[in-house]
Design an enzyme around this catalytic site. Structure first.
Site, PDB file in Angstrom:
ATOM      1  N   HIS A 125      46.347  31.469  46.730  1.00 33.75           N
ATOM      2  CA  HIS A 125      46.308  32.704  45.940  1.00 33.75           C
ATOM      3  C   HIS A 125      44.929  33.336  46.127  1.00 33.75           C
ATOM      4  CE1 HIS A 125      47.667  35.535  42.967  1.00 33.75           C
ATOM      5  NE2 HIS A 125      46.569  35.355  42.249  1.00 33.75           N
ATOM      6  N   CYS A 177      50.444  38.096  46.696  1.00 30.85           N
ATOM      7  CA  CYS A 177      48.977  38.195  46.558  1.00 30.85           C
ATOM      8  C   CYS A 177      48.294  38.642  47.842  1.00 30.85           C
ATOM      9  CB  CYS A 177      48.387  36.881  46.056  1.00 30.85           C
ATOM     10  SG  CYS A 177      48.469  35.501  47.225  1.00 30.85           S
ATOM     11  N   HIS A 192      44.509  41.320  41.408  1.00 37.52           N
ATOM     12  CA  HIS A 192      45.392  40.535  42.280  1.00 37.52           C
ATOM     13  C   HIS A 192      46.838  40.863  41.952  1.00 37.52           C
ATOM     14  CE1 HIS A 192      45.995  37.126  39.105  1.00 37.52           C
ATOM     15  NE2 HIS A 192      45.492  38.196  38.518  1.00 37.52           N
TER      16      HIS A 192
END
Length: 202
Positions: A151, A97, A167
């Protein structure tokens, strides 16, 4: 001689008055060398746009330069489909990520932290209702009981209550994809971070 002195004094007073008037008509605000300088004229029109989110004194401040939010989002979308690979920022192999975020921003010569956790204190936080394209959206890791950022993604759209972000995920999509802010991600949501000053004025 007295007349010459009197005339000289009048001239000095007149010039001083003009200078004072000029100063009152223009107000210059300086923040720091890297910040926007705002000049307000007597008509109250700014010759440049002051942004309260510029904070180059903060060592975590991300300088986006002349890059526009739409440019960044458009480029990020060209990477859709690249697979997920832990600890990688190499498009030939895959992205995790933060590797995806790093690669996208570095494409525009914008330096950012390498890990998602390092974005935790990057200025400046905005409410989720104010999120705009190119803002960063931070989440916990898969363990939502932990409040540590694990994340992240880039907001690509926020209209009529629907927020979409791009993402690189290790989930079902297994790579770079666009995902709605659904209940699952809302349960992991930490904050939205605004790094583009332009988003304050759009």
């Amino acid at each position: 001689m007295r007349y010459v002195i009197a005339i000289s004094c009048l001239v000095i007073i007149f010039v001083s008055s003009l200078l004072l008037l000029k100063i009152k008509q223009s107000q210059v605000i300086f923040k720091s060398k890297a910040d926007t300088i705002v000049i307000r004229s007597g008509t109250d029109q700014d010759t440049s746009v002051y942004n309260p989110h510029i904070d180059s004194v903060n060592e975590l401040y991300i300088n986006t330069g002349k890059t526009q939010p739409a440019e960044l989002v458009s480029y990020a979308e060209t990477l859709i489909g690249i697979p997920y690979l832990y600890a990688s920022s190499n498009p030939a192999a895959g992205f995790d990520c933060s590797g995806f975020i790093t690669y996208v921003f570095n494409h525009f010569n914008i330096q950012v932290p390498r890990s998602s956790a390092d974005f935790t204190n990057v200025p400046h936080e905005v409410s989720i209702s104010e999120a705009k394209p190119a803002d960063l959206i931070l989440f916990t890791g898969t363990d939502s009981s932990s409040h540590t950022v694990g994340h992240m993604g880039i907001v690509v759209q926020h209209e009529n209550g629907l927020l979409l972000f791009i993402h690189s995920t290790s989930g079902k999509a297994d790579g770079v994809t666009i995902t709605p802010l659904n209940d699952y991600y809302r349960s992991r949501f930490v904050k939205v971070v605004r790094v583009f000053p332009q988003n304050e004025n759009s």
